[in-house]
Scaffold this motif. Structure first.
Motif, PDB file in Angstrom:
ATOM      1  N   THR A 141     -15.819  -5.274  -0.526  1.00  0.00           N
ATOM      2  CA  THR A 141     -14.592  -5.518  -0.808  1.00  0.00           C
ATOM      3  C   THR A 141     -13.491  -4.753   0.377  1.00  0.00           C
ATOM      4  OG1 THR A 141     -14.345  -3.570  -2.364  1.00  0.00           O
ATOM      5  CG2 THR A 141     -15.040  -5.895  -3.013  1.00  0.00           C
ATOM      6  N   ALA A 142     -14.172  -3.997   0.939  1.00  0.00           N
ATOM      7  CA  ALA A 142     -13.231  -2.938   1.692  1.00  0.00           C
ATOM      8  C   ALA A 142     -12.417  -4.011   2.849  1.00  0.00           C
ATOM      9  CB  ALA A 142     -13.857  -2.062   2.426  1.00  0.00           C
ATOM     10  N   ASN A 143     -11.208  -3.662   3.197  1.00  0.00           N
ATOM     11  CA  ASN A 143     -10.687  -4.212   4.178  1.00  0.00           C
ATOM     12  C   ASN A 143     -10.975  -3.616   5.745  1.00  0.00           C
ATOM     13  OD1 ASN A 143      -8.725  -6.189   3.137  1.00  0.00           O
ATOM     14  ND2 ASN A 143      -7.677  -4.729   2.060  1.00  0.00           N
ATOM     15  N   ARG A 166       0.720  -1.125  -0.064  1.00  0.00           N
ATOM     16  CA  ARG A 166       0.200   0.100  -0.086  1.00  0.00           C
ATOM     17  C   ARG A 166       0.800   1.084   0.036  1.00  0.00           C
ATOM     18  NH1 ARG A 166      -5.309   0.363   3.972  1.00  0.00           N
ATOM     19  NH2 ARG A 166      -5.773  -1.103   2.524  1.00  0.00           N
ATOM     20  N   THR A 185     -11.409 -10.054  -7.126  1.00  0.00           N
ATOM     21  CA  THR A 185     -11.801  -9.768  -5.631  1.00  0.00           C
ATOM     22  C   THR A 185     -13.555  -9.338  -5.851  1.00  0.00           C
ATOM     23  OG1 THR A 185      -9.795  -8.671  -5.171  1.00  0.00           O
ATOM     24  CG2 THR A 185     -11.612  -8.104  -4.013  1.00  0.00           C
ATOM     25  N   ASP A 213     -19.973   7.720  -4.226  1.00  0.00           N
ATOM     26  CA  ASP A 213     -18.541   7.665  -4.213  1.00  0.00           C
ATOM     27  C   ASP A 213     -18.110   9.080  -4.344  1.00  0.00           C
ATOM     28  OD1 ASP A 213     -15.734   7.879  -5.795  1.00  0.00           O
ATOM     29  OD2 ASP A 213     -16.082   5.572  -5.747  1.00  0.00           O
ATOM     30  N   ILE A 214     -16.921   9.317  -3.943  1.00  0.00           N
ATOM     31  CA  ILE A 214     -16.346  10.803  -3.854  1.00  0.00           C
ATOM     32  C   ILE A 214     -16.130  11.315  -5.134  1.00  0.00           C
ATOM     33  CG2 ILE A 214     -15.928  11.286  -1.410  1.00  0.00           C
ATOM     34  CD1 ILE A 214     -13.171  10.237  -2.082  1.00  0.00           C
ATOM     35  N   GLY A 242     -14.557   1.922  -7.200  1.00  0.00           N
ATOM     36  CA  GLY A 242     -13.298   2.079  -7.837  1.00  0.00           C
ATOM     37  C   GLY A 242     -13.118   0.640  -8.508  1.00  0.00           C
ATOM     38  N   ALA A 243     -11.796   0.045  -8.617  1.00  0.00           N
ATOM     39  CA  ALA A 243     -11.349  -1.039  -9.362  1.00  0.00           C
ATOM     40  C   ALA A 243     -12.700  -2.183  -9.179  1.00  0.00           C
ATOM     41  CB  ALA A 243     -10.275  -1.490  -9.171  1.00  0.00           C
ATOM     42  N   THR A 244     -12.849  -2.541  -7.531  1.00  0.00           N
ATOM     43  CA  THR A 244     -13.773  -3.356  -7.318  1.00  0.00           C
ATOM     44  C   THR A 244     -14.932  -3.200  -7.044  1.00  0.00           C
ATOM     45  OG1 THR A 244     -13.326  -2.841  -4.874  1.00  0.00           O
ATOM     46  CG2 THR A 244     -11.690  -4.588  -5.878  1.00  0.00           C
ATOM     47  N   SER A 269      -7.843  -7.201  -9.804  1.00  0.00           N
ATOM     48  CA  SER A 269      -8.960  -6.656  -8.834  1.00  0.00           C
ATOM     49  C   SER A 269     -10.286  -7.676  -9.342  1.00  0.00           C
ATOM     50  CB  SER A 269      -9.070  -5.168  -8.784  1.00  0.00           C
ATOM     51  OG  SER A 269      -7.809  -4.796  -8.260  1.00  0.00           O
ATOM     52  N   ASN A 302     -13.682 -10.593   0.584  1.00  0.00           N
ATOM     53  CA  ASN A 302     -12.482  -9.941  -0.430  1.00  0.00           C
ATOM     54  C   ASN A 302     -11.247 -11.012  -0.781  1.00  0.00           C
ATOM     55  OD1 ASN A 302     -10.675  -9.544   1.671  1.00  0.00           O
ATOM     56  ND2 ASN A 302     -11.363  -7.271   1.805  1.00  0.00           N
ATOM     57  N   CYS A 338     -16.882  -0.791  -0.299  1.00  0.00           N
ATOM     58  CA  CYS A 338     -16.022  -1.113  -1.155  1.00  0.00           C
ATOM     59  C   CYS A 338     -15.130   0.155  -1.120  1.00  0.00           C
ATOM     60  CB  CYS A 338     -16.606  -1.490  -2.620  1.00  0.00           C
ATOM     61  SG  CYS A 338     -17.867  -2.869  -2.545  1.00  0.00           S
ATOM     62  N   ALA A 339     -14.882   0.854  -0.280  1.00  0.00           N
ATOM     63  CA  ALA A 339     -14.230   2.014  -0.295  1.00  0.00           C
ATOM     64  C   ALA A 339     -13.037   1.824   0.735  1.00  0.00           C
ATOM     65  CB  ALA A 339     -14.793   3.344  -0.266  1.00  0.00           C
ATOM     66  N   LEU A 340     -13.485   2.381   2.043  1.00  0.00           N
ATOM     67  CA  LEU A 340     -12.871   2.698   3.246  1.00  0.00           C
ATOM     68  C   LEU A 340     -12.812   1.423   4.342  1.00  0.00           C
ATOM     69  CD1 LEU A 340     -14.493   5.847   3.689  1.00  0.00           C
ATOM     70  CD2 LEU A 340     -12.368   5.703   2.714  1.00  0.00           C
TER      71      LEU A 340
HETATM   72  P1  NAD Z   1     -10.021   1.915  -5.545  1.00  0.00           P
HETATM   73  O1  NAD Z   1      -8.925   2.677  -5.082  1.00  0.00           O
HETATM   74  O2  NAD Z   1      -9.808   1.543  -6.878  1.00  0.00           O
HETATM   75  O3  NAD Z   1     -11.279   2.404  -5.069  1.00  0.00           O
HETATM   76  C1  NAD Z   1     -11.924   2.912  -3.922  1.00  0.00           C
HETATM   77  C2  NAD Z   1     -13.093   4.051  -4.371  1.00  0.00           C
HETATM   78  O4  NAD Z   1     -13.418   4.561  -3.141  1.00  0.00           O
HETATM   79  C3  NAD Z   1     -12.754   5.213  -5.368  1.00  0.00           C
HETATM   80  O5  NAD Z   1     -13.534   5.127  -6.417  1.00  0.00           O
HETATM   81  C4  NAD Z   1     -12.889   6.261  -4.303  1.00  0.00           C
HETATM   82  O6  NAD Z   1     -13.179   7.452  -5.009  1.00  0.00           O
HETATM   83  C5  NAD Z   1     -13.771   5.730  -3.348  1.00  0.00           C
HETATM   84  N1  NAD Z   1     -13.982   6.507  -2.104  1.00  0.00           N
HETATM   85  C6  NAD Z   1     -12.978   6.839  -1.427  1.00  0.00           C
HETATM   86  N2  NAD Z   1     -13.528   7.543  -0.140  1.00  0.00           N
HETATM   87  C7  NAD Z   1     -15.035   7.437  -0.292  1.00  0.00           C
HETATM   88  C8  NAD Z   1     -16.042   7.847   0.721  1.00  0.00           C
HETATM   89  N3  NAD Z   1     -15.557   8.363   1.768  1.00  0.00           N
HETATM   90  N4  NAD Z   1     -17.078   7.406   0.318  1.00  0.00           N
HETATM   91  C9  NAD Z   1     -17.353   6.738  -0.906  1.00  0.00           C
HETATM   92  N5  NAD Z   1     -16.354   6.378  -1.831  1.00  0.00           N
HETATM   93  C10 NAD Z   1     -15.059   6.744  -1.638  1.00  0.00           C
HETATM   94  O7  NAD Z   1     -10.168   0.580  -4.600  1.00  0.00           O
HETATM   95  P2  NAD Z   1     -10.476  -0.941  -4.926  1.00  0.00           P
HETATM   96  O8  NAD Z   1      -9.117  -1.601  -5.407  1.00  0.00           O
HETATM   97  O9  NAD Z   1     -11.613  -1.018  -5.487  1.00  0.00           O
HETATM   98  O10 NAD Z   1     -10.502  -1.175  -3.379  1.00  0.00           O
HETATM   99  C11 NAD Z   1     -11.460  -1.130  -2.513  1.00  0.00           C
HETATM  100  C12 NAD Z   1     -11.391  -1.604  -1.084  1.00  0.00           C
HETATM  101  O11 NAD Z   1     -11.295  -2.850  -1.192  1.00  0.00           O
HETATM  102  C13 NAD Z   1     -10.021  -1.144  -0.223  1.00  0.00           C
HETATM  103  O12 NAD Z   1     -10.468  -1.034   1.103  1.00  0.00           O
HETATM  104  C14 NAD Z   1      -9.084  -2.141  -0.674  1.00  0.00           C
HETATM  105  O13 NAD Z   1      -8.276  -2.300   0.416  1.00  0.00           O
HETATM  106  C15 NAD Z   1      -9.985  -3.429  -0.679  1.00  0.00           C
HETATM  107  N6  NAD Z   1      -9.583  -4.416  -1.462  1.00  0.00           N
HETATM  108  C16 NAD Z   1      -9.133  -4.295  -2.644  1.00  0.00           C
HETATM  109  C17 NAD Z   1      -8.804  -5.488  -3.429  1.00  0.00           C
HETATM  110  C18 NAD Z   1      -8.469  -5.611  -4.656  1.00  0.00           C
HETATM  111  O14 NAD Z   1      -8.174  -6.636  -5.266  1.00  0.00           O
HETATM  112  N7  NAD Z   1      -8.255  -4.453  -5.333  1.00  0.00           N
HETATM  113  C19 NAD Z   1      -8.581  -6.764  -2.772  1.00  0.00           C
HETATM  114  C20 NAD Z   1      -8.762  -6.733  -1.344  1.00  0.00           C
HETATM  115  C21 NAD Z   1      -9.461  -5.644  -0.618  1.00  0.00           C
END
Ligand code: NAD
Length: 346
Positions: free
Chosen positions: A257-259, A42, A148, A201-202, A180-182, A145, A285, A235-237
């Motif tokens: 998906t969020a951790n 990270r 996930t 989403d923000i 986001g991606a997930t 992703s 996730n 799926c964000a925070l």
């Molecule tokens: P990403 O950065 O692609 O997407 C996150 C999204 O959340 C972004 O679009 C961002 O604008 C949005 N966001 C941020 N703050 C916000 C809020 N306050 N309200 C609403 N939306 C908000 O991340 P990702 O890869 O989709 O991962 C999302 C979560 O899943 C993270 O916690 C990550 O640790 C966890 N995760 C991801 C994977 C993976 O394969 N990418 C695997 C396991 C866990």
């Protein structure tokens, strides 16, 4: 560090520094009983070194449990780089980090996480053998992703089966926090399965994409957890379930998906008491690591990896069924199961 509240008998914590490029990073290896520690890297502008240490200790322990429950022959580890991922020095930082990971001789394998994408992992690989989720390992346009998001969709169907007796999602309503991606790909799968979506989403651009593509309704990000829906998908925070948000959660199921979705472990019991079925985050996730990390010790095809992700369905059902039978939070059941797998291997 041995008195740190997040310290859990971690085997090794390495502070990495490279003055020539300004690298400051921490690698935490929690447990290697099942195999080499595997977990993402990270990159984040942490407010303090203390925050970074807390994050990496917590995340690496989560990876031990996630990898154990995923049925992988891998231990748990994680890496944090104290930097803004938009820095022009990113390439140099990733190279310097790669040299540090290489120096551990395969005790820790690194991968994508927040701020570090598949193309960045290819950069780390210039200096390091111990990487997975490289962009170059997959067909063009494929992002690991997506494994996930597939796993979370699978877990969500299993939770629906547990709560409503059917995993048919036609007519179910799902609130997704973060596109986001997930989150975006979860939205696609849910839409194709007939669910109705409420999203936040923000980033306004991703919201309008999902609204237009999947007929979703957009709401204020501050209210997404409080929507009167069947399922809430964070799926964000991290820490989205806390003392403030919990009383307002309108869903019967939480699966995203969020951790680290629970601010504190006690919120698992609070959710149970409120009649909300929570799919533990590292189960929901786990598809990313199941799909991608098995490449550390085998060579599955994309289809074989997707098929492996499908086993999240049975794991989720098993955890929710046991939780109901024992009147305990699913998060505690999952922790117990993971600890037992590791202890048996030890
Ligand atoms: P990403 O950065 O692609 O997407 C996150 C999204 O959340 C972004 O679009 C961002 O604008 C949005 N966001 C941020 N703050 C916000 C809020 N306050 N309200 C609403 N939306 C908000 O991340 P990702 O890869 O989709 O991962 C999302 C979560 O899943 C993270 O916690 C990550 O640790 C966890 N995760 C991801 C994977 C993976 O394969 N990418 C695997 C396991 C866990």
């Amino acid at each position: 560090m041995f008195d740190h509240p997040e310290f859990d008998g971690h085997e090794q914590v390495v502070h990495c520094h490279d003055e020539s490029v300004g690298l400051r990073a921490i690698i935490a290896i929690h447990d290697t009983t099942l195999g080499p520690a595997a977990g993402g890297c990270r990159m984040q502008p942490y407010a303090s070194e203390a925050d970074a240490l807390t994050d990496v200790l917590r995340l690496s322990k989560g990876m031990s449990y996630k990898n154990a429950l995923a049925g992988l022959r891998l231990g748990g580890g994680k890496c944090v780089v104290l930097a803004d991922p938009s820095t022009p020095e990113k390439h140099a930082l990733l190279h310097a980090l790669g040299r540090h990971v290489q120096s551990l001789g395969g005790r820790y394998w690194t991968a994508i996480d927040v701020g570090v994408g598949p193309a960045d992992v290819d950069v780390v690989a210039d200096e390091c053998d111990y990487v997975f989720t490289r962009a170059s390992e997959y067909p063009a346009g494929f992002d690991p992703s997506l494994f996930t998001a597939l796993g979370t969709f699978t877990a969500l169907r299993a939770a629906a089966e547990h709560v409503w007796g059917t995993d048919d999602l036609h007519g179910r309503t799902v609130a997704i926090q973060g596109l986001g991606a997930t989150g975006r790909d979860l939205a696609r799968q849910l839409h194709e399965a007939g669910a109705t979506l409420v999203v936040a989403d923000i980033d306004r651009a991703v919201v309008s994409h999902v609204v237009n593509a999947y007929g979703a309704t957009a709401v204020d990000p501050a209210t997404i957890h409080a929507q009167p829906v069947d399922v809430f998908a964070p799926c964000a925070l991290g820490s989205v379930v806390d003392d403030d948000t919990l009383p307002a959660i309108g869903a019967r199921v939480i699966c995203g998906t969020a951790n680290n979705q629970l601010a504190e472990a006690r919120h698992g019991e609070a959710l149970r008491a409120a009649g909300i079925s929570y799919v533990p985050d590292y189960v929901a996730n786990g598809g990313g690591v199941i799909g991608a990390a098995a490449r550390i010790y085998s060579s599955p095809t994309l289809d074989e990896s997707r098929a492996a992700v499908a086993r999240i369905y049975d794991t989720t059902r098993q955890i929710l069924t046991r939780a109901a039978a024992e009147s305990r939070p699913p998060s505690d059941i999952a922790d117990d199961m993971a600890r037992r797998i590791i202890a048996a291997a030890r």
